[in-house]
Write a protein that holds these residues in place. Structure first.
Motif, PDB file in Angstrom:
ATOM      1  N   VAL A 154      43.362  49.231  37.955  1.00 21.60           N
ATOM      2  CA  VAL A 154      42.155  48.761  37.154  1.00 21.60           C
ATOM      3  C   VAL A 154      42.270  49.773  35.597  1.00 21.60           C
ATOM      4  N   ASP A 155      42.883  50.547  35.628  1.00 23.19           N
ATOM      5  CA  ASP A 155      43.322  51.236  34.134  1.00 23.19           C
ATOM      6  C   ASP A 155      44.223  50.365  33.483  1.00 23.19           C
ATOM      7  N   ALA A 156      45.133  49.809  34.122  1.00 21.39           N
ATOM      8  CA  ALA A 156      46.170  48.682  33.648  1.00 21.39           C
ATOM      9  C   ALA A 156      45.468  47.552  32.961  1.00 21.39           C
ATOM     10  N   LEU A 157      44.673  47.171  33.907  1.00 22.31           N
ATOM     11  CA  LEU A 157      43.669  45.771  33.572  1.00 22.31           C
ATOM     12  C   LEU A 157      42.947  45.973  32.205  1.00 22.31           C
ATOM     13  N   ILE A 158      42.307  47.252  32.331  1.00 23.67           N
ATOM     14  CA  ILE A 158      41.436  47.757  31.170  1.00 23.67           C
ATOM     15  C   ILE A 158      42.212  47.803  29.834  1.00 23.67           C
ATOM     16  N   ILE A 185      39.468  40.096  36.217  1.00 24.42           N
ATOM     17  CA  ILE A 185      40.842  39.529  36.548  1.00 24.42           C
ATOM     18  C   ILE A 185      40.526  37.969  35.870  1.00 24.42           C
ATOM     19  N   ALA A 186      39.791  37.284  36.547  1.00 21.85           N
ATOM     20  CA  ALA A 186      39.590  35.941  36.352  1.00 21.85           C
ATOM     21  C   ALA A 186      39.326  35.781  34.721  1.00 21.85           C
ATOM     22  N   LEU A 187      38.505  36.259  34.146  1.00 19.83           N
ATOM     23  CA  LEU A 187      38.171  36.400  32.863  1.00 19.83           C
ATOM     24  C   LEU A 187      39.408  36.639  32.113  1.00 19.83           C
ATOM     25  N   LEU A 188      40.179  37.715  32.322  1.00 22.40           N
ATOM     26  CA  LEU A 188      41.314  37.725  31.543  1.00 22.40           C
ATOM     27  C   LEU A 188      42.399  36.594  31.818  1.00 22.40           C
ATOM     28  N   GLN A 189      42.534  35.948  32.842  1.00 25.64           N
ATOM     29  CA  GLN A 189      43.281  34.766  33.047  1.00 25.64           C
ATOM     30  C   GLN A 189      42.757  33.556  32.358  1.00 25.64           C
ATOM     31  N   LEU A 220      33.789  42.977  40.987  1.00 26.70           N
ATOM     32  CA  LEU A 220      33.825  43.439  39.788  1.00 26.70           C
ATOM     33  C   LEU A 220      35.216  43.260  39.097  1.00 26.70           C
ATOM     34  N   GLY A 221      36.161  43.907  39.564  1.00 31.89           N
ATOM     35  CA  GLY A 221      37.600  43.768  39.392  1.00 31.89           C
ATOM     36  C   GLY A 221      38.119  42.236  39.251  1.00 31.89           C
ATOM     37  N   ASN A 222      37.757  41.659  40.334  1.00 38.76           N
ATOM     38  CA  ASN A 222      38.446  40.171  40.446  1.00 38.76           C
ATOM     39  C   ASN A 222      37.603  39.191  39.579  1.00 38.76           C
ATOM     40  N   TYR A 223      36.360  39.346  39.351  1.00 37.00           N
ATOM     41  CA  TYR A 223      35.895  38.833  38.162  1.00 37.00           C
ATOM     42  C   TYR A 223      36.459  38.993  36.885  1.00 37.00           C
ATOM     43  N   GLU A 230      35.135  39.960  27.409  1.00 37.00           N
ATOM     44  CA  GLU A 230      34.134  39.832  28.346  1.00 37.00           C
ATOM     45  C   GLU A 230      34.706  40.543  29.926  1.00 37.00           C
ATOM     46  N   ALA A 231      35.888  40.586  29.946  1.00 36.90           N
ATOM     47  CA  ALA A 231      36.555  41.204  31.134  1.00 36.90           C
ATOM     48  C   ALA A 231      36.292  42.530  31.000  1.00 36.90           C
ATOM     49  N   LEU A 232      36.345  43.237  30.171  1.00 37.16           N
ATOM     50  CA  LEU A 232      36.446  44.476  29.846  1.00 37.16           C
ATOM     51  C   LEU A 232      35.075  45.338  30.596  1.00 37.16           C
ATOM     52  N   PRO A 233      33.788  45.023  30.459  1.00 34.77           N
ATOM     53  CA  PRO A 233      32.496  45.630  31.171  1.00 34.77           C
ATOM     54  C   PRO A 233      32.816  45.678  32.553  1.00 34.77           C
TER      55      PRO A 233
END
Length: 195
Positions: free
Chosen positions: A97-101, A63-67, A58-61, A73-76
């Motif tokens: 993950v908090d930083a990515l959120i 991250i890919a959306l963020l990229q 889920l996290g890697n997906y 879309e990445a948030l959920p």
């Protein structure tokens, strides 16, 4: 071909790994199929009680959306990853993950971190490869880190600590700005799940 082989021998872990990788590859070319492949990977992970990899997928997906600049879309996906890591007591992953959120939510008002992560991706992958046991750092990587430091990026020191075995996210990003911390978070994510 790999997916077919894993299915033929009944290797559910291998099958889940390939499905997760394919889901990220199809983000742009076939978004509905991409999401479906991720769900299939997660179902397989759940059937073998591999909760850590569910969070990682889920996290890697996310991250890919963020990229790809698809922060909303990445948030959920990132929030689900965080919940799994927190429930499983995998505390070292929660701040990453908090930083990515926060990045997905647009906190900080800085530059588009998705674009920054895309620009730095080859370097970050090379850094993670060294941390995961590849040969000594290639000269071009160390030269790039020195060049970036001259431009104000403070990556060299935390990267050297990562190469020396440090994995404590809080210690590694202490004193870094949000952009540098996001890049270190991405390196740590790549180390934790290199595929």
């Amino acid at each position: 071909a790999a997916l077919t082989l894993f299915q033929a021998v009944g290797d559910r872990l291998g099958e889940a790994n390939v499905l997760a990788a394919l889901s990220r590859l199809m983000l742009d070319s076939n978004p509905p199929q991409s999401a479906q492949l991720l769900q299939e990977a997660l179902a397989l992970r759940e059937s073998i009680n591999d909760r850590y990899s569910m969070g990682a997928d889920l996290g890697n997906y996310g991250i890919a959306l963020l990229q790809h600049g698809r922060n909303a879309e990445a948030l959920p996906y990132l929030e689900r990853a965080r919940a799994i890591f927190a429930q499983q007591g995998i505390e070292e992953m929660v701040p990453q993950v908090d930083a990515l959120i926060a990045q997905a939510q647009g906190s900080g008002g800085g530059p588009d971190m998705g674009a920054v992560l895309r620009e730095f991706e080859p370097l970050l992958r090379a850094i993670a490869a060294v941390a995961n046991g590849d040969d000594a750092p290639p000269q071009d990587v160390t030269e790039t880190l020195a060049h970036l430091e001259q431009q104000g990026w403070m990556l060299r020191e935390p990267v050297e600590r990562i190469w020396a075995g440090e994995r404590n996210r809080t210690a590694l990003v202490a004193g870094l700005d949000d952009q540098d911390a996001a890049l270190i978070d991405q390196v740590l994510a790549l180390i934790a799940s290199p595929n």
